[in-house]
Design a protein around this motif. Structure first.
Motif, PDB file in Angstrom:
ATOM      1  N   MET A 220       0.829  -1.175   0.000  1.00  0.00           N
ATOM      2  CA  MET A 220       0.000   0.000   0.000  1.00  0.00           C
ATOM      3  C   MET A 220       0.882   1.250   0.000  1.00  0.00           C
ATOM      4  O   MET A 220       1.824   1.360   0.775  1.00  0.00           O
ATOM      5  N   THR A 221       0.607   2.192  -0.894  1.00  0.00           N
ATOM      6  CA  THR A 221       1.362   3.430  -0.990  1.00  0.00           C
ATOM      7  C   THR A 221       0.973   4.359   0.151  1.00  0.00           C
ATOM      8  O   THR A 221      -0.208   4.567   0.402  1.00  0.00           O
ATOM      9  N   PRO A 222       1.973   4.936   0.842  1.00  0.00           N
ATOM     10  CA  PRO A 222       1.628   5.844   1.933  1.00  0.00           C
ATOM     11  C   PRO A 222       0.933   7.095   1.397  1.00  0.00           C
ATOM     12  O   PRO A 222       1.203   7.544   0.289  1.00  0.00           O
ATOM     13  N   LYS A 223       0.053   7.639   2.206  1.00  0.00           N
ATOM     14  CA  LYS A 223      -0.690   8.828   1.820  1.00  0.00           C
ATOM     15  C   LYS A 223       0.244  10.039   1.850  1.00  0.00           C
ATOM     16  O   LYS A 223       1.007  10.224   2.789  1.00  0.00           O
ATOM     17  N   ALA A 224       0.188  10.869   0.798  1.00  0.00           N
ATOM     18  CA  ALA A 224       1.027  12.051   0.718  1.00  0.00           C
ATOM     19  C   ALA A 224       0.495  13.135   1.655  1.00  0.00           C
ATOM     20  O   ALA A 224      -0.713  13.263   1.849  1.00  0.00           O
ATOM     21  N   ASP A 225       1.413  13.898   2.212  1.00  0.00           N
ATOM     22  CA  ASP A 225       1.035  15.014   3.073  1.00  0.00           C
ATOM     23  C   ASP A 225       0.474  16.154   2.235  1.00  0.00           C
ATOM     24  O   ASP A 225       0.890  16.374   1.093  1.00  0.00           O
ATOM     25  N   ALA A 226      -0.429  16.905   2.822  1.00  0.00           N
ATOM     26  CA  ALA A 226      -0.973  18.085   2.168  1.00  0.00           C
ATOM     27  C   ALA A 226       0.063  19.205   2.215  1.00  0.00           C
ATOM     28  O   ALA A 226       0.865  19.287   3.146  1.00  0.00           O
ATOM     29  N   ILE A 227       0.073  20.027   1.176  1.00  0.00           N
ATOM     30  CA  ILE A 227       0.948  21.197   1.122  1.00  0.00           C
ATOM     31  C   ILE A 227       0.083  22.424   0.833  1.00  0.00           C
ATOM     32  O   ILE A 227      -1.051  22.300   0.355  1.00  0.00           O
ATOM     33  N   GLU A 228       0.614  23.581   1.115  1.00  0.00           N
ATOM     34  CA  GLU A 228      -0.080  24.837   0.807  1.00  0.00           C
ATOM     35  C   GLU A 228       0.396  25.330  -0.552  1.00  0.00           C
ATOM     36  O   GLU A 228       1.603  25.420  -0.808  1.00  0.00           O
ATOM     37  N   LEU A 229      -0.541  25.639  -1.428  1.00  0.00           N
ATOM     38  CA  LEU A 229      -0.235  26.251  -2.722  1.00  0.00           C
ATOM     39  C   LEU A 229      -1.110  27.485  -2.873  1.00  0.00           C
ATOM     40  O   LEU A 229      -2.333  27.385  -2.788  1.00  0.00           O
ATOM     41  N   SER A 230      -0.491  28.609  -3.098  1.00  0.00           N
ATOM     42  CA  SER A 230      -1.268  29.824  -3.283  1.00  0.00           C
ATOM     43  C   SER A 230      -1.782  29.881  -4.722  1.00  0.00           C
ATOM     44  O   SER A 230      -1.252  29.221  -5.621  1.00  0.00           O
ATOM     45  N   GLU A 231      -2.786  30.696  -4.929  1.00  0.00           N
ATOM     46  CA  GLU A 231      -3.295  30.894  -6.282  1.00  0.00           C
ATOM     47  C   GLU A 231      -2.215  31.519  -7.161  1.00  0.00           C
ATOM     48  O   GLU A 231      -2.089  31.173  -8.336  1.00  0.00           O
ATOM     49  N   ALA A 232      -1.408  32.402  -6.595  1.00  0.00           N
ATOM     50  CA  ALA A 232      -0.315  33.020  -7.359  1.00  0.00           C
ATOM     51  C   ALA A 232       0.694  31.962  -7.818  1.00  0.00           C
ATOM     52  O   ALA A 232       1.188  32.014  -8.947  1.00  0.00           O
ATOM     53  N   GLU A 233       0.998  30.995  -6.946  1.00  0.00           N
ATOM     54  CA  GLU A 233       1.910  29.915  -7.337  1.00  0.00           C
ATOM     55  C   GLU A 233       1.305  29.075  -8.448  1.00  0.00           C
ATOM     56  O   GLU A 233       1.992  28.736  -9.429  1.00  0.00           O
ATOM     57  N   LEU A 234       0.019  28.739  -8.330  1.00  0.00           N
ATOM     58  CA  LEU A 234      -0.648  27.970  -9.396  1.00  0.00           C
ATOM     59  C   LEU A 234      -0.629  28.737 -10.714  1.00  0.00           C
ATOM     60  O   LEU A 234      -0.410  28.158 -11.780  1.00  0.00           O
ATOM     61  N   ARG A 235      -0.853  30.028 -10.650  1.00  0.00           N
ATOM     62  CA  ARG A 235      -0.835  30.839 -11.874  1.00  0.00           C
ATOM     63  C   ARG A 235       0.574  30.905 -12.468  1.00  0.00           C
ATOM     64  O   ARG A 235       0.740  30.842 -13.683  1.00  0.00           O
ATOM     65  N   ASP A 236       1.600  31.009 -11.622  1.00  0.00           N
ATOM     66  CA  ASP A 236       2.977  30.983 -12.114  1.00  0.00           C
ATOM     67  C   ASP A 236       3.293  29.652 -12.790  1.00  0.00           C
ATOM     68  O   ASP A 236       3.893  29.618 -13.868  1.00  0.00           O
ATOM     69  N   VAL A 237       2.912  28.555 -12.144  1.00  0.00           N
ATOM     70  CA  VAL A 237       3.154  27.227 -12.718  1.00  0.00           C
ATOM     71  C   VAL A 237       2.450  27.105 -14.069  1.00  0.00           C
ATOM     72  O   VAL A 237       3.035  26.636 -15.053  1.00  0.00           O
ATOM     73  N   THR A 238       1.221  27.543 -14.134  1.00  0.00           N
ATOM     74  CA  THR A 238       0.443  27.425 -15.372  1.00  0.00           C
ATOM     75  C   THR A 238       0.984  28.346 -16.451  1.00  0.00           C
ATOM     76  O   THR A 238       1.054  27.956 -17.628  1.00  0.00           O
ATOM     77  N   SER A 239       1.387  29.545 -16.094  1.00  0.00           N
ATOM     78  CA  SER A 239       1.987  30.469 -17.061  1.00  0.00           C
ATOM     79  C   SER A 239       3.264  29.865 -17.653  1.00  0.00           C
ATOM     80  O   SER A 239       3.482  29.899 -18.871  1.00  0.00           O
ATOM     81  N   PHE A 240       4.102  29.315 -16.784  1.00  0.00           N
ATOM     82  CA  PHE A 240       5.338  28.660 -17.200  1.00  0.00           C
ATOM     83  C   PHE A 240       5.041  27.483 -18.132  1.00  0.00           C
ATOM     84  O   PHE A 240       5.648  27.351 -19.203  1.00  0.00           O
TER      85      PHE A 240
END
Length: 177
Positions: free
Chosen positions: A1-21
């Motif tokens: 069984m694969t261990p469950k990944a921990d949650a992380i914080e992602l801001s909307e600005a970070e998501l927009r930067d990732v998507t722009s890139f």
């Protein structure tokens, strides 16, 4: 069984930067798909949807719809460079859906478009690995801060994936360095 990944914080600005890139990287290879399929707009529409989100638009159904359509376009072409170009477009639209989980597979949401675009350029350049390495370096230079921040919250890119996976891991290492 694969261990469950921990949650992380992602801001909307970070998501927009990732998507722009991701959209900018995918755009570098789009011509390979459009040359092979001039009347098929699916990869272009995926990139445009990603750019709209990155520019402040909503993260709505259009992103998912265009991402899946670009994946279908990749499956329907015989040209290897066009396949990777369409996959880059699909990853660009899908990057807006980076899951806030510390899971190595989430790195594909961040860097999949760049790696597929680099592979498309390599293939179009006669399968010259130096072409892909130059594209990885260009992507590293052009990555906005939110890309590095998002990657810092994730484990390293996973193993596997052939040459595209190698390019992704190379970019991952250089952005974290």
């Amino acid at each position: 069984m694969t261990p469950k990944a921990d949650a992380i914080e992602l801001s909307e600005a970070e998501l927009r930067d990732v998507t722009s890139f991701a959209a900018a990287c995918a755009r570098t290879a789009l011509g390979f798909f459009e040359e092979a399929h001039p009347s098929d707009l699916r990869p272009r529409e995926a990139i445009e949807a990603a750019e709209a989100f990155a520019g402040g638009g909503r993260r709505g159904a259009a992103l998912r719809t265009t991402a899946w359509a670009a994946h279908r376009a990749a499956r329907e072409t015989a040209s290897p460079a066009a396949q990777d170009a369409a996959r880059a477009a699909a990853h660009a639209a899908g990057s807006a859906y980076l899951h806030p989980l510390a899971d190595a597979h989430q790195v594909k949401h961040v860097l999949g478009a760049a790696a597929h675009a680099a592979r498309a350029l390599e293939l179009a350049g006669g399968d010259d690995c130096a072409v892909g390495e130059r594209e990885v370096e260009r992507a590293r230079r052009d990555a906005p801060p939110g890309v590095r921040t998002a990657l810092s919250k994730l484990p390293p890119a996973p193993a596997g994936g052939g040459r595209m996976g190698e390019l992704m891991r190379r970019l991952d290492l250089t952005l974290r360095g």
